[in-house]
Design a protein around this motif. Structure first.
Motif, short mmCIF file in Angstrom:
data_model
loop_
_atom_site.label_atom_id
_atom_site.label_comp_id
_atom_site.label_asym_id
_atom_site.label_seq_id
_atom_site.Cartn_x
_atom_site.Cartn_y
_atom_site.Cartn_z
N THR A 79 -13.80 73.67 -2.08
CA THR A 79 -12.38 73.84 -2.36
C THR A 79 -11.61 72.59 -1.93
O THR A 79 -12.15 71.72 -1.25
CB THR A 79 -11.81 75.06 -1.60
OG1 THR A 79 -12.01 74.85 -0.20
CG2 THR A 79 -12.49 76.34 -2.04
N GLU A 80 -10.36 72.53 -2.33
CA GLU A 80 -9.48 71.43 -1.93
C GLU A 80 -9.46 71.32 -0.41
O GLU A 80 -9.27 72.32 0.29
CB GLU A 80 -8.07 71.70 -2.46
CG GLU A 80 -7.12 70.56 -2.28
CD GLU A 80 -7.09 69.62 -3.49
OE1 GLU A 80 -6.44 68.59 -3.38
OE2 GLU A 80 -7.70 69.92 -4.52
N ARG A 81 -9.72 70.12 0.11
CA ARG A 81 -9.80 69.82 1.54
C ARG A 81 -10.91 70.59 2.24
O ARG A 81 -10.92 70.71 3.46
CB ARG A 81 -8.46 70.05 2.23
CG ARG A 81 -7.39 69.07 1.77
CD ARG A 81 -6.08 69.27 2.52
NE ARG A 81 -5.01 68.58 1.86
CZ ARG A 81 -4.27 69.07 0.88
NH1 ARG A 81 -4.48 70.28 0.42
NH2 ARG A 81 -3.31 68.35 0.34
N GLY A 82 -11.86 71.09 1.46
CA GLY A 82 -13.00 71.81 2.03
C GLY A 82 -14.15 70.87 2.34
O GLY A 82 -14.14 69.69 2.00
N THR A 83 -15.15 71.42 3.02
CA THR A 83 -16.31 70.64 3.43
C THR A 83 -17.59 71.40 3.08
O THR A 83 -17.66 72.61 3.27
CB THR A 83 -16.27 70.37 4.95
OG1 THR A 83 -15.06 69.68 5.26
CG2 THR A 83 -17.45 69.53 5.39
N VAL A 84 -18.57 70.68 2.59
CA VAL A 84 -19.89 71.23 2.32
C VAL A 84 -20.83 70.65 3.37
O VAL A 84 -20.87 69.44 3.58
CB VAL A 84 -20.38 70.86 0.90
CG1 VAL A 84 -21.79 71.39 0.67
CG2 VAL A 84 -19.43 71.38 -0.16
N ASP A 85 -21.60 71.52 4.02
CA ASP A 85 -22.56 71.09 5.04
C ASP A 85 -23.89 70.75 4.37
O ASP A 85 -24.53 71.61 3.78
CB ASP A 85 -22.74 72.20 6.07
CG ASP A 85 -23.70 71.83 7.18
OD1 ASP A 85 -24.12 70.65 7.26
OD2 ASP A 85 -24.05 72.72 7.98
N TYR A 86 -24.28 69.48 4.46
CA TYR A 86 -25.55 69.03 3.89
C TYR A 86 -26.58 68.73 4.97
O TYR A 86 -27.63 68.18 4.69
CB TYR A 86 -25.34 67.77 3.06
CG TYR A 86 -24.70 67.97 1.71
CD1 TYR A 86 -24.85 69.15 0.99
CD2 TYR A 86 -23.96 66.95 1.13
CE1 TYR A 86 -24.28 69.31 -0.25
CE2 TYR A 86 -23.38 67.11 -0.12
CZ TYR A 86 -23.55 68.28 -0.80
OH TYR A 86 -22.99 68.44 -2.04
N SER A 87 -26.31 69.06 6.22
CA SER A 87 -27.18 68.65 7.32
C SER A 87 -28.57 69.29 7.27
O SER A 87 -29.48 68.80 7.93
CB SER A 87 -26.51 68.94 8.67
OG SER A 87 -26.27 70.33 8.81
N ASN A 88 -28.74 70.35 6.49
CA ASN A 88 -30.06 70.98 6.40
C ASN A 88 -30.91 70.42 5.25
O ASN A 88 -32.04 70.85 5.05
CB ASN A 88 -29.92 72.49 6.25
CG ASN A 88 -29.20 72.89 4.98
OD1 ASN A 88 -28.58 72.06 4.33
ND2 ASN A 88 -29.26 74.15 4.62
N ILE A 89 -30.40 69.43 4.52
CA ILE A 89 -31.15 68.81 3.43
C ILE A 89 -32.19 67.85 4.04
O ILE A 89 -31.87 67.04 4.89
CB ILE A 89 -30.21 68.03 2.48
CG1 ILE A 89 -29.12 68.94 1.92
CG2 ILE A 89 -30.99 67.33 1.38
CD1 ILE A 89 -29.61 70.04 1.01
N ASP A 90 -33.41 67.95 3.57
CA ASP A 90 -34.51 67.11 4.07
C ASP A 90 -34.18 65.63 3.83
O ASP A 90 -34.01 65.21 2.69
CB ASP A 90 -35.80 67.48 3.35
CG ASP A 90 -37.00 66.68 3.82
OD1 ASP A 90 -36.89 65.95 4.82
OD2 ASP A 90 -38.06 66.79 3.17
#
Length: 156
Positions: A79-90
């Motif tokens: 969403t607008e000003r949202g964050t996606v957590d990618y820390s679990n990506i190999d």
């Protein structure tokens, strides 16, 4: 000599002494934690977060990442000003050679079969420091803006 000037000299000498101590100690510690990429060495990228500062569509974007034409990070909603957590990506999905820029494409998925997915831009991961948090941005004037945070790690 006045008492005030003596006090000022003591404070100044202490500040200079502390500056010298911290001036040599802090950068040395920081240098041990992060280093420049070495041409020819192999590295991997640990993605941390994707910040959707301004999104390309109203409501939310369905974003994914591509490397060398293949999808390497599945679709996530942002969403607008949202964050996606990618820390679990190999991190071994993103291996590259020092001195050679790593181009990671950001795409917005369209579920309508008549409207193909939109390439929003490319994150160029080429000015990175090993072991420190790095930032790459994609911005299209006032339309949209995304920020990717990541760390470059030695492969071995």
């Amino acid at each position: 000599m006045s008492r005030r000037s003596t006090m000022f000299r003591r404070v100044a000498a202490t500040a200079v002494g502390l500056g010298a101590v911290f001036g040599t100690a802090v950068p040395a510690a920081a240098a041990a934690e992060s280093a420049a990429l070495v041409p020819g060495e192999l590295y991997k990228v640990q993605l941390l977060t994707l910040r959707c500062v301004n999104i390309s569509e109203s409501g939310e974007d369905e974003v994914y990442l591509k490397l060398d034409g293949g999808v390497v990070v599945p679709t996530s909603k942002c969403t607008e000003r949202g964050t996606v957590d990618y820390s679990n990506i190999d991190p071994e999905r993103f291996i590259f050679e020092g001195g050679v820029p790593l181009a990671v494409e950001l795409w917005e998925q369209d579920t309508d079969y008549l409207d193909p997915d939109d390439k929003l831009g490319t994150f160029e991961l080429n000015d990175s420091r090993v072991g420190s948090t790095n930032i790459a941005r994609i911005t299209k004037s006032d339309d949209y803006s995304y920020t990717l945070t990541y760390q470059v790690l030695p492969l071995g």
